[in-house]
Design an enzyme around this catalytic site. Structure first.
Site, PDB file in Angstrom:
ATOM      1  N   SER A 173      25.074 101.212 -98.903  1.00  0.00           N
ATOM      2  CA  SER A 173      24.010 101.647 -98.777  1.00  0.00           C
ATOM      3  C   SER A 173      23.474 101.710 -96.890  1.00  0.00           C
ATOM      4  CB  SER A 173      22.612 100.330 -99.575  1.00  0.00           C
ATOM      5  OG  SER A 173      22.661  98.982 -98.417  1.00  0.00           O
TER       6      SER A 173
ATOM      7  N   THR B 222      26.572  96.995-104.186  1.00  0.00           N
ATOM      8  CA  THR B 222      27.969  95.912-104.172  1.00  0.00           C
ATOM      9  C   THR B 222      27.364  95.894-105.494  1.00  0.00           C
ATOM     10  OG1 THR B 222      27.746  94.782-102.223  1.00  0.00           O
ATOM     11  CG2 THR B 222      28.138  93.722-104.285  1.00  0.00           C
TER      12      THR B 222
ATOM     13  N   THR C 266      22.071  96.571-101.275  1.00  0.00           N
ATOM     14  CA  THR C 266      21.246  94.948-100.648  1.00  0.00           C
ATOM     15  C   THR C 266      21.162  95.500 -99.468  1.00  0.00           C
ATOM     16  OG1 THR C 266      22.844  93.689-100.361  1.00  0.00           O
ATOM     17  CG2 THR C 266      22.110  93.893-102.046  1.00  0.00           C
ATOM     18  N   ASP C 267      21.498  95.771 -98.418  1.00  0.00           N
ATOM     19  CA  ASP C 267      21.788  96.232 -96.494  1.00  0.00           C
ATOM     20  C   ASP C 267      20.452  96.880 -96.717  1.00  0.00           C
ATOM     21  OD1 ASP C 267      23.295  94.719 -96.751  1.00  0.00           O
ATOM     22  OD2 ASP C 267      25.501  96.962 -96.349  1.00  0.00           O
TER      23      ASP C 267
HETATM   24  N1  ASP Z   1      26.914  97.053 -97.903  1.00  0.00           N
HETATM   25  C1  ASP Z   1      26.473  96.380 -98.881  1.00  0.00           C
HETATM   26  C2  ASP Z   1      25.853  97.177 -99.667  1.00  0.00           C
HETATM   27  O1  ASP Z   1      24.660  97.873 -98.955  1.00  0.00           O
HETATM   28  C3  ASP Z   1      25.981  95.306 -99.872  1.00  0.00           C
HETATM   29  C4  ASP Z   1      25.323  94.970-100.709  1.00  0.00           C
HETATM   30  O2  ASP Z   1      25.053  96.121-101.871  1.00  0.00           O
HETATM   31  O3  ASP Z   1      25.228  93.811-101.477  1.00  0.00           O
HETATM   32  O4  ASP Z   1      25.471  98.809 -99.581  1.00  0.00           O
END
Ligand code: ASP
Length: 323
Positions: free
Chosen positions: A55, A12, A88-89
């Site tokens: 991610s 993100t 973050t995932d």
């Molecule tokens: N879906 C996103 C990822 O992990 C979530 C994020 O980056 O906060 O790529």
């Protein structure tokens, strides 16, 4: 002049919002490229888009790519700190993979964002700034790989994403963060009592992760018997117990010498062999499972993937997971 290696991997923090549909998606140029040089005077940032992945697409082989880049930076000896931006995932998995496999003389800090850079109250730029400040801090060395999000510094071993969308999502259950970033000041309050590193050149094993539930039987264990798996991690119930109906399938996996690591599906606390009833932790231990106190299921899976490359026997695996 200090030098920070800034590795972007996607997530993100690298995405923007489609104004028409509201969907968050990868943008052309990484939106942080235009910010990262603004944070400090007398700081050189060496910025690389090493991966461009949401991610959920990140695999252990991508983690190995990042690890190799950090090792190259260590050999070159030109870097004072490394910051990795990541979705973050699965951020906690990459962070722990690096924690177990990279032993650099400079701090390694991962960060990300819950909101894309063009959303109101976006956290990406401030998280990046805090991560850079942390990587520049002398106190950040010898603390293992760090995760900096929402003004908190967490150790990679225990941090976990706890909320789907809130910016205060990264938490360390049981111990709390090891430090904070308050305005420009980086302050540490805790340090882990030991660190471990393992050399790794490839990840060749297949390790699965199962979550237990009331009434679970052997169906999933039996299904795994037909697959070519090298290891299994189970998020067991409570302190580390399983329903009796899982035991026939579990025993068959153990008879094939497939290492089975037990963690807890509980959010807080550590897995231990406490109960002596059928399927209780003591019984599971007698059957030959390995307990991983303190680690979540996903962290134990990363550790088992790395340890399987070390060609250890079951006693050595037991000893290392017990630490
Ligand atoms: N879906 C996103 C990822 O992990 C979530 C994020 O980056 O906060 O790529």
């Amino acid at each position: 002049m200090k030098r920070i290696l800034l590795l972007h991997t996607g997530g993100t923090i690298s995405m923007s919002t489609d104004q028409r549909t509201g969907a968050v998606k990868p943008s052309g140029e990484h939106p942080l490229h235009k910010y990262s040089h603004l944070f400090e005077e007398n700081l050189q940032i060496i910025e690389e888009d090493i991966l461009q992945l949401p991610s959920p697409h990140v695999t252990p082989s991508d983690m190995l790519t990042i690890q190799k880049r950090l090792e190259r930076a260590e050999q070159d000896g030109q870097i004072d700190g490394a910051v990795i931006t990541h979705g973050t995932d699965t951020l906690e998995e990459t962070a722990y993979f690096l924690d177990l496999t990279v032993n650099t003389s400079f701090p390694v800090v991962l960060t990300g964002a819950m909101r894309p850079v063009d959303e109101l109250g976006s956290d990406g730029i401030s998280n990046l700034q805090n991560a850079i400040w942390t990587a520049l801090s002398n106190e950040a060395t010898d603390k293992g790989v760090l995760v900096v999000m929402n003004e908190e510094i967490h150790s990679a071993r225990y941090v976990t994403k706890t909320h789907t969308t809130n910016v205060a999502t990264f938490r360390t259950p049981t111990f709390g963060p090891i430090g904070i970033v308050s305005k420009h000041e980086v302050r540490f309050f805790q340090k882990l009592v030991f660190y471990e590193h393992y050399p790794v050149n490839q990840i060749s094993s297949n390790v699965c992760l199962l979550k237990s539930y009331a009434g679970m039987d052997s169906t999933l264990f039996e299904a795994l018997l037909d697959k070519d798996i090298d290891g299994l991690v189970i998020e067991a119930l409570g302190a580390g117990n399983l329903p009796p109906a899982t035991l026939p399938g579990l025993k068959k996996l153990l008879e094939r010498n497939i290492p089975v690591v037990i963690t807890s599906r509980a959010f807080n606390g550590i897995a231990q062999d406490i109960y002596a009833y059928t399927g209780g932790g003591k019984h599971l231990k007698e059957l030959g499972v390995i307990f991983a106190p303190g680690l979540s299921g996903i962290k134990a899976r990363i550790k088992l993937l790395i340890l399987l490359e070390q060609k250890l026997d079951s006693e050595q695996l037991n000893m290392i997971f017990r630490q």
